[in-house]
Write an enzyme that holds these catalytic residues in place. Structure first.
Site, PDB file in Angstrom:
ATOM      1  N   SER A 256       0.782  -1.142   0.153  1.00  0.00           N
ATOM      2  CA  SER A 256      -0.008  -0.021  -0.092  1.00  0.00           C
ATOM      3  C   SER A 256       0.762   1.165   0.075  1.00  0.00           C
ATOM      4  O   SER A 256       1.836   1.311   0.630  1.00  0.00           O
ATOM      5  CB  SER A 256      -0.875   0.269   1.540  1.00  0.00           C
TER       6      SER A 256
ATOM      7  N   TYR B  95       0.917   0.340  11.027  1.00  0.00           N
ATOM      8  CA  TYR B  95       0.102  -0.002   9.507  1.00  0.00           C
ATOM      9  C   TYR B  95       1.216   0.116   8.597  1.00  0.00           C
ATOM     10  O   TYR B  95       1.645  -0.430   7.608  1.00  0.00           O
ATOM     11  CB  TYR B  95      -0.905   0.637   9.355  1.00  0.00           C
TER      12      TYR B  95
END
Length: 237
Positions: free
Chosen positions: A133, A159
């Site tokens: 991502s 994350y």
């Protein structure tokens, strides 16, 4: 250098890419397949006639799945898509003390991929895909404090660190999670530059819309992560 060209464009979907391809007799594993890119990947592979296994995401379960697949497929596997993941979770840890997002997004997939190494190598031309991502830009892998033992826990930094680990393992893909990371749905990216889940499944190049951080593609970091991951898995056992 020879340029590689394809007949596919920005709006091409996974169905377009696999049209006419016959993968009958080939086996594929896709993690995180109930929704999003994972679901479209599994759907596209199944449409080619491939035998598709929908796998799980956590470390212990990943090891179990690896053993089960190796035992039930004649120890041969052709495609592994590491797609499953969690995002910006509240602070929590595995029973081994690993930070939850790093363990789920990276270590679980690392365990699965290395556990299936023999089955993948047996094919001779197997493919492994790891979904990352642009959220990786939020944090490099913080080698001295991966589990937030000394830093205040921040779900987005955790994350980002896990997505950097994914990028270091293999590569990136643009997904609908980007609405939280200055991408899809955030209003900060022109609509014409945003792919849907169906089109985002096609390739990894769209993951570079905002650029890939140098630390996420640095070979020394990739080697260091691989060694660290092996050590952490050994500790878990």
């Amino acid at each position: 250098m020879t340029a590689i060209t394809t007949p596919f464009g920005f709006s091409s979907t996974a169905a377009d890419v696999v049209d006419g391809i016959d993968l009958t007799g080939r086996r594929a594993v896709v993690t995180g397949a109930p929704s999003g890119i994972g679901a479209e990947t599994a759907r596209a592979l199944a449409a080619t006639g491939a035998e598709v296994t929908l796998a799980v995401r956590d470390l212990a379960a990943g090891e179990r799945v690896a053993k089960d697949i190796a035992a039930t497929t004649g120890n041969q596997l052709h495609i592994l898509v590491n797609n499953a993941g969690v995002m910006a979770c509240p602070e929590q840890y595995t029973v081994q003390g690993r930070e939850w997002q790093f363990a789920t997004n990276h270590l679980g997939h690392f365990a699965l991929a290395t556990g299936l190494h023999g089955a993948l190598a047996a094919d001779g031309s197997a493919r492994v895909v790891v979904v990352s991502s642009t959220g990786h830009q939020r944090s490099p892998v913080v080698w001295d404090d991966i589990d937030f033992a000394f830093r205040p826990y921040d779900p987005w930094l955790a994350y980002g660190q896990s997505k950097t680990a994914n990028a270091l393992m293999l590569g990136t893909i643009y997904s609908n999670l980007q609405r939280h990371t200055c991408g899809r749905g955030s209003g900060q990216v022109p609509a014409e530059l945003i792919k849907t889940v169906k089109t985002g499944t096609v390739d990894r190049r769209s993951g570079t819309l905002h650029g890939v951080a140098r630390y996420a593609v640095h070979p020394d970091n990739a080697r260091r992560l691989w060694t660290l991951s092996e050590e952490l898995l050994a500790e878990a056992v």
